[in-house]
Structure formats: C-alpha cells, structure tokens
Write a protein that holds these residues in place. Structure first.
Motif, PDB file in Angstrom:
ATOM      1  N   UNK A 220     -18.978   3.482  10.703  1.00  0.00           N
ATOM      2  CA  UNK A 220     -20.123   3.399   9.786  1.00  0.00           C
ATOM      3  C   UNK A 220     -20.090   4.365   8.617  1.00  0.00           C
ATOM      4  N   UNK A 221     -19.165   5.299   8.603  1.00  0.00           N
ATOM      5  CA  UNK A 221     -19.019   6.179   7.450  1.00  0.00           C
ATOM      6  C   UNK A 221     -17.788   5.832   6.621  1.00  0.00           C
ATOM      7  N   UNK A 222     -17.124   4.748   6.973  1.00  0.00           N
ATOM      8  CA  UNK A 222     -15.919   4.321   6.256  1.00  0.00           C
ATOM      9  C   UNK A 222     -16.230   3.036   5.501  1.00  0.00           C
ATOM     10  N   UNK A 223     -16.309   3.091   4.169  1.00  0.00           N
ATOM     11  CA  UNK A 223     -16.702   1.902   3.415  1.00  0.00           C
ATOM     12  C   UNK A 223     -15.592   0.867   3.265  1.00  0.00           C
ATOM     13  N   UNK A 224     -14.396   1.179   3.764  1.00  0.00           N
ATOM     14  CA  UNK A 224     -13.263   0.296   3.536  1.00  0.00           C
ATOM     15  C   UNK A 224     -13.017  -0.622   4.734  1.00  0.00           C
ATOM     16  N   UNK A 225     -12.397  -1.766   4.501  1.00  0.00           N
ATOM     17  CA  UNK A 225     -12.076  -2.659   5.621  1.00  0.00           C
ATOM     18  C   UNK A 225     -11.060  -2.019   6.569  1.00  0.00           C
TER      19      UNK A 225
ATOM     20  N   UNK B  77       2.627  -1.732   9.328  1.00  0.00           N
ATOM     21  CA  UNK B  77       3.913  -2.232   9.794  1.00  0.00           C
ATOM     22  C   UNK B  77       5.035  -1.400   9.189  1.00  0.00           C
ATOM     23  N   UNK B  78       6.062  -1.235   9.967  1.00  0.00           N
ATOM     24  CA  UNK B  78       7.292  -0.622   9.467  1.00  0.00           C
ATOM     25  C   UNK B  78       8.000  -1.621   8.547  1.00  0.00           C
ATOM     26  N   UNK B  79       8.631  -1.113   7.504  1.00  0.00           N
ATOM     27  CA  UNK B  79       9.450  -1.980   6.662  1.00  0.00           C
ATOM     28  C   UNK B  79      10.826  -1.348   6.458  1.00  0.00           C
ATOM     29  N   UNK B  80      11.665  -2.032   5.715  1.00  0.00           N
ATOM     30  CA  UNK B  80      13.029  -1.552   5.475  1.00  0.00           C
ATOM     31  C   UNK B  80      13.174  -0.911   4.101  1.00  0.00           C
ATOM     32  N   UNK B  81      12.043  -0.557   3.481  1.00  0.00           N
ATOM     33  CA  UNK B  81      12.086   0.064   2.167  1.00  0.00           C
ATOM     34  C   UNK B  81      11.854   1.569   2.229  1.00  0.00           C
ATOM     35  N   UNK B  82      11.679   2.086   3.437  1.00  0.00           N
ATOM     36  CA  UNK B  82      11.405   3.510   3.569  1.00  0.00           C
ATOM     37  C   UNK B  82       9.964   3.869   3.285  1.00  0.00           C
ATOM     38  N   UNK B  83       9.048   2.861   3.310  1.00  0.00           N
ATOM     39  CA  UNK B  83       7.616   3.096   3.118  1.00  0.00           C
ATOM     40  C   UNK B  83       6.877   2.432   4.286  1.00  0.00           C
ATOM     41  N   UNK B  84       5.566   2.210   4.124  1.00  0.00           N
ATOM     42  CA  UNK B  84       4.747   1.600   5.165  1.00  0.00           C
ATOM     43  C   UNK B  84       4.024   0.406   4.560  1.00  0.00           C
ATOM     44  N   UNK B  85       4.014  -0.717   5.250  1.00  0.00           N
ATOM     45  CA  UNK B  85       3.248  -1.886   4.820  1.00  0.00           C
ATOM     46  C   UNK B  85       1.836  -1.806   5.402  1.00  0.00           C
ATOM     47  N   UNK B  86       0.824  -1.920   4.532  1.00  0.00           N
ATOM     48  CA  UNK B  86      -0.575  -1.890   4.950  1.00  0.00           C
ATOM     49  C   UNK B  86      -1.253  -3.181   4.515  1.00  0.00           C
ATOM     50  N   UNK B  87      -1.939  -3.845   5.450  1.00  0.00           N
ATOM     51  CA  UNK B  87      -2.691  -5.064   5.143  1.00  0.00           C
ATOM     52  C   UNK B  87      -4.148  -4.855   5.524  1.00  0.00           C
ATOM     53  N   UNK B  88      -5.047  -5.092   4.584  1.00  0.00           N
ATOM     54  CA  UNK B  88      -6.476  -4.916   4.820  1.00  0.00           C
ATOM     55  C   UNK B  88      -7.067  -6.151   5.489  1.00  0.00           C
ATOM     56  N   UNK B  89      -8.006  -5.926   6.392  1.00  0.00           N
ATOM     57  CA  UNK B  89      -8.676  -7.030   7.072  1.00  0.00           C
ATOM     58  C   UNK B  89      -9.660  -7.715   6.114  1.00  0.00           C
ATOM     59  N   UNK B  90      -9.688  -9.051   6.170  1.00  0.00           N
ATOM     60  CA  UNK B  90     -10.707  -9.828   5.469  1.00  0.00           C
ATOM     61  C   UNK B  90     -11.962  -9.994   6.319  1.00  0.00           C
ATOM     62  N   UNK B  91     -11.903  -9.452   7.528  1.00  0.00           N
ATOM     63  CA  UNK B  91     -13.010  -9.485   8.489  1.00  0.00           C
ATOM     64  C   UNK B  91     -13.389 -10.913   8.884  1.00  0.00           C
ATOM     65  N   UNK B  92     -12.400 -11.780   8.806  1.00  0.00           N
ATOM     66  CA  UNK B  92     -12.586 -13.141   9.310  1.00  0.00           C
ATOM     67  C   UNK B  92     -11.393 -13.582  10.137  1.00  0.00           C
ATOM     68  N   UNK B  93     -10.632 -12.596  10.611  1.00  0.00           N
ATOM     69  CA  UNK B  93      -9.432 -12.888  11.384  1.00  0.00           C
ATOM     70  C   UNK B  93      -8.167 -12.965  10.553  1.00  0.00           C
ATOM     71  N   UNK B  94      -8.295 -12.841   9.226  1.00  0.00           N
ATOM     72  CA  UNK B  94      -7.125 -12.870   8.356  1.00  0.00           C
ATOM     73  C   UNK B  94      -6.986 -11.535   7.637  1.00  0.00           C
TER      74      UNK B  94
END
Length: 337
Positions: free
Chosen positions: A197-202, A207-224
């Motif tokens: 309740x104090x976090x305004x973000x989804x 996920x790990x990737x092969x680029x030496x970074x991190x993949x982040x996917x935000x929730x649409x809050x509908x299962x996608x």
C-alpha cells in the motif's frame, strides 16, 4: 539729456546730464514688459500654500497615513496598513489579514485561515477544534471513530477497514500503510486490497538474460505483463564494484528475490551476480535494487543499484518472508553439504 555750456576765458565747458526715472526708485522695473515680472501678479501670491493632498481624498497628506491611496486615510493601530481596505484587524498592530472572513486574523489568531468555520487548534496538531478534531487536547490524534473518547490505535481514521495500529505494522494484513489515507500510495487500489500500500507502482517479475542485465516486466494486474525492459548496470560494472570493470562480458545476474527488505512499504529486490557462471568456485556479488515512491515518467522501471557483498561463496537465498513473525523479512537459502 546732455547739455554743455562753454565758459569764456577758461578754455573748457561744463556739461549737465539729466537722468529721467519712473516708478519707485532708480532700480525699479515695475511696468517694464521685458523685466519678466509683474507687480500685480507678485502681490496676488499668498504668503504660504495650503497643505498637500496627493491622492485628492480630502485628507491632507500630513494627516493621511496612506497619502497615495484615495480610498484610504485611517490607520488606527499604526501598523502601516490603512483600515478602510487593507487592515482586517484595525485595532491589532500585529495582524491585518483575514483570508476566510471569519473575524479571526490569520497572523496569530486563526489556525485554519482558509476555513471560515474554524480557527482554534489547542493541541497544535494541524486539525482545527471546531469541527475536525475529536480529541482537541491530544496532539497525536484527531479522529475517534469508535466513540470511546480517545483517538488511538483502535480507531480507523481513514475508514479503510484497517485500524490505525494495524496499518503501522506488519500484522494481520502483512503490510504497512498510512492510517490517515485509505489509499496510501494513491495508486487507485485501497490499502485493504493492496499488497504493497505504500508502493504506487505495479508488481513485476524479473528474468535473467544473456545481455549482462536484468529483464523486468511490469504487471498489468489482469494476469498479463508488459514487454520486458532491461535494468541493472551492464555486467555489474559500477563505481562501487570496480572489480567488475572494465566490463567482463561473461558477467551475469543469476537469481532474484523480491520483497520489502528495508520495511518502507515499497518493493525492492536482491540479485546475485556472477563474473563467470561456468565456474562454481568463484565469489559472487550480492546486489540490492530499490526505487523511490515518486511517480514520474519512467520511474516504475528506474532502480538504484547498490553492492552489498562481493565475496559470496554461494547463493544465500531461495525465498523471502517473515518466517519468525517479528515484522521483518527473512531469507531462506538451501545449502547442500
């Protein structure tokens, strides 16, 4: 006029000069059109001019405290603000403003200067006593929802169904929130339905990737989820991790655990980084990723990255939760011996 008379036998003459003058004396210029003055005009001027009145309000300047304002001329309390328009407290030299027109001046007397129905705040809690403060002698509380005469943790000040005391700790609802806001982070989800309740973000997944970074996917809050974006310093090269610089292209972020590690009500996560995942004997990095609660463009995927440890011998976590029920997150790691 000049006239000369010769005197016989003496060899010289005597000349007489007559000077004609008019007026009062030899230096008088009265009646002379070229003199620039007129005796009659000079005699018409009074001995002294009447008192000035710059603003034309009928009050001489020396009696007018606002000599340049034709609509004001009185300053009863001598505060430099005239009473007719500018001073709402004409008998108080320390006050002159009354924004809400309630008869209580703002500078000292009105604790709610924009509310014409209220002006007193005895306990200084910012909530005026006439209407808003159920406990006017308690600076720590102002809402008594259960009518017991006390403004305390048993009340539900914001009406979200969670008591004030419960909102301040990780308890039955497994979250902390603002007891005076039904939607603490203003994300459109009420505190009693918001896991953070104090976090305004989804919410998000990593996920790990092969680029030496991190993949982040935000929730649409509908299962996608949204399309992933890359976060994290490429290959772990940062100012606080010089051992990863210059860039080692073999470096990978391997595993992650998401929770609220710093107990601020917003999600953050830990990540394990490895300079050579093919070599199980080399030390690993432990990273902490956090973001602020300020909602600006792009902030949902903007994180601060900090190195916690650079000498881990194995992954230290498998999951996180409050396993000890002490309102603090715990890590569980698996170790094979």
């Amino acid at each position: 006029m000049t006239r000369c008379i010769g005197i016989p036998g003496l060899g010289f003459a005597i000349c007489l000069v007559a000077v004609l003058t008019t007026g009062c004396g030899p230096s008088s210029t009265a009646g002379d059109p070229d003199s620039g003055t007129n005796q009659n005009d000079a005699q018409a001027q009074p001995d002294s001019a009447p008192p000035g009145d710059r603003d034309g309000d009928g009050v001489p300047d020396h009696l007018d405290p606002c000599p340049d304002d034709p609509n004001q001329w009185t300053d009863s309390d001598g505060d430099g603000r005239c009473d007719e328009l500018d001073d709402k407290c004409p008998d108080d030299p320390d006050q002159w403003t009354d924004s809400d027109g309630d008869g209580h001046c703002d500078e000292l007397d009105d604790k709610c200067p924009d509310d014409p129905e209220q002006w007193t705040d005895a306990d200084g809690d910012g909530h005026c006593d006439e209407l808003d403060d159920d406990c006017p002698d308690d600076p720590e509380g102002w809402v008594d929802t259960n009518g017991d005469g006390a403004c305390d943790g048993d009340d539900d000040a914001d009406g979200d169904g969670i008591t004030n005391a419960e909102e301040l700790v990780y308890g039955a609802d497994c979250a902390i929130s603002n007891p005076y806001l039904a939607d603490s982070d203003e994300d459109g989800i009420a505190d009693n339905e918001d896991p953070y309740p104090l976090d305004p973000f989804p919410e998000y997944i990593l996920h790990r990737n092969d680029s030496g970074t991190i993949d982040l996917a935000l929730s649409n809050r509908d299962g996608t989820f949204t399309a992933p974006v890359e976060i994290g310093a490429p290959h772990g090269c940062t100012t606080d991790a010089p051992h990863n610089c210059p860039v080692n292209t073999a470096y990978r972020y391997l595993s992650f655990v998401i929770t609220d590690f710093d107990n601020d009500g917003r999600t953050d996560f830990l990540a394990i980084g490895d300079s050579n995942p093919a070599d199980p004997s080399n030390p690993q990095d432990l990273w902490w990723f956090t973001r602020t609660g300020t909602i600006i463009s792009g902030s949902a995927t903007t994180f601060q990255q900090r190195l916690v440890d650079s000498a881990l011998t194995h992954a230290i976590f498998g999951t996180a939760a409050d396993f000890k029920n002490d309102d603090r997150n715990d890590l569980i790691a698996r170790e094979i011996s």
